[in-house]
Structures are given as C-alpha cells and as structure tokens.
Design a protein around this motif. Structure first.
Motif, short mmCIF file in Angstrom:
data_model
loop_
_atom_site.label_atom_id
_atom_site.label_comp_id
_atom_site.label_asym_id
_atom_site.label_seq_id
_atom_site.Cartn_x
_atom_site.Cartn_y
_atom_site.Cartn_z
N CYS A 38 106.90 -23.49 -90.45
CA CYS A 38 106.11 -22.45 -89.79
C CYS A 38 105.13 -23.09 -88.80
CB CYS A 38 105.32 -21.71 -90.86
SG CYS A 38 105.25 -19.96 -90.66
N GLU A 79 110.49 -19.82 -91.15
CA GLU A 79 111.69 -19.57 -91.92
C GLU A 79 111.32 -18.56 -93.00
OE1 GLU A 79 113.37 -23.17 -93.48
OE2 GLU A 79 113.41 -24.14 -91.53
N ALA A 80 112.32 -17.90 -93.54
CA ALA A 80 112.07 -16.93 -94.61
C ALA A 80 111.40 -17.64 -95.79
CB ALA A 80 113.38 -16.29 -95.05
N ASN A 133 104.75 -12.87 -96.85
CA ASN A 133 106.17 -13.09 -97.10
C ASN A 133 106.94 -12.78 -95.84
OD1 ASN A 133 108.91 -11.61 -97.87
ND2 ASN A 133 108.52 -13.27 -99.29
N ILE A 134 107.81 -13.67 -95.48
CA ILE A 134 108.69 -13.46 -94.33
C ILE A 134 110.10 -13.34 -94.89
CG2 ILE A 134 109.58 -14.43 -92.19
CD1 ILE A 134 106.81 -15.78 -91.89
N THR A 135 110.69 -12.19 -94.68
CA THR A 135 112.03 -11.94 -95.22
C THR A 135 113.06 -12.05 -94.11
OG1 THR A 135 111.73 -9.58 -94.90
CG2 THR A 135 111.22 -10.43 -97.07
N PRO A 136 114.21 -12.61 -94.45
CA PRO A 136 115.25 -12.69 -93.43
C PRO A 136 115.85 -11.30 -93.19
CG PRO A 136 116.06 -13.53 -95.52
CD PRO A 136 114.61 -13.18 -95.72
N SER A 137 115.91 -10.92 -91.96
CA SER A 137 116.55 -9.66 -91.60
C SER A 137 117.03 -9.76 -90.16
CB SER A 137 115.59 -8.48 -91.78
OG SER A 137 114.53 -8.56 -90.87
N SER A 140 114.07 -9.63 -87.83
CA SER A 140 112.93 -10.49 -88.14
C SER A 140 112.73 -11.53 -87.06
CB SER A 140 113.13 -11.18 -89.49
OG SER A 140 112.08 -12.09 -89.73
N GLY A 142 110.29 -13.92 -87.49
CA GLY A 142 109.65 -15.07 -88.12
C GLY A 142 108.14 -15.13 -87.93
#
Length: 174
Positions: A38, A79-80, A133-137, A140, A142
């Motif tokens: 990050c 990154e997630a 929280n960063i979720t992969p979608s 997204s 980032g």
C-alpha cells in the motif's frame, strides 16, 4: 594433607558449578516479509492538523478535552487486505496515550478514531486499533481512508504555551 584436599575439592566443585544450567523454555519468532502492499496518498505523508487555540480555563478539571479536529490519511494502490495505523512519538510520563507537547504543561494530544476511541501511541495494532479493509472487486481501485481525530486532553493543571507535537505513523498490514 587436609590443607591440600580442601582447596582441591573447592576448585573441583566450582568448576562443575559453572557447567550447570537448566532449560526453562524456548522462544519461537515468526513473521513474514512482503512486498509493499500500500502507499500513503502523497498529500497525507506529511500531515498538519491545527487542533485550535484554547484558554487554560477550558481545562477546569484533569481529564477535560477540547473539541476533536477531524483529519484523514488516505491509502492508494493497495492490495486486498486489512490495514491498520500505528502512531509513534514521545508520550507524557504516566499517560501513554497522550503525545507530549513542546511548551504548554499539563496537557497532551490524544488521537482518536472516527468513533472517538483513543488510539494507543507506540503500540502495534490490535483489535481495538482503527482498521480499513480493501476487498477485491471488479470496481475496486485499491484506495481507503483512515478517518481520525485529534484533541487536547489535560492530565494536570494546565499552563499556557505552544502545544505542538509530532508523531510518525506506519501502515500495518494484517
């Protein structure tokens, strides 16, 4: 003969005593080194937060606080995963959650999350720390933002003076 045996026995006993030891346990260190996950948004790397200008009478009692001043620290290209923030800096003796200020006395700076929960200083993140929280979608990008607050808090009789402090922050990846 006794004069010779006594020192010889003492020498023999002292030599064997040096070799005696006990095994009481062991320590296992674990961890992982990962690539940078990050980035802090460039405008937030050296943040300045103006808490305000308050009279000493605003602190009638020990534990009195000023209004909280909101600030943010943004993350990008993450990154997630789960990220937390750690603050490090000089603290007030006996008050480890207050940053020391330069001249004013009896007051320190408290850092809080957006829910008014005090963030510990000089401690690694735990369950009580602010997390994002960063979720992969598919959509997204980032990014994430820490919504934080700062305020003055008295711990003794407050005496006037500048009340500036510095803290370094580190983003921790869970």
């Amino acid at each position: 003969m006794k004069k010779i045996l006594l020192p010889a026995a003492a020498l023999l006993l002292s030599a064997t005593a040096l070799n005696a030891y006990a095994v009481n346990g062991r320590v296992e260190f674990t961890g992982e080194i990962v690539k940078s996950t990050c980035n802090v948004v460039s405008g937030d790397q050296d943040k300045q937060v103006f808490i305000g200008k308050y009279p000493t009478t605003a602190f009638a009692n020990v534990g009195d606080v000023t209004a909280s001043k909101a600030f943010t620290i943004g993350l990008e290209k993450c990154e997630a995963g789960d990220y937390s923030m750690r603050f490090d800096g000089p603290t007030v003796a006996g008050h480890s959650n207050l940053l020391s200020v330069d001249v004013a006395q009896g007051v320190g700076i408290e850092i809080l999350d957006n829910n008014e929960k005090v963030i510990p200083i000089n401690q690694s993140a735990d369950a009580g720390s602010p997390w994002v929280n960063i979720t992969p979608s598919a959509g997204s990008d980032g990014t994430a933002t820490f919504n934080l607050k700062a305020r003055y808090k008295s711990f003794d009789t407050v005496q006037a003076g500048t009340a500036n402090a510095n803290a370094n922050f580190t983003i921790e990846y869970k």
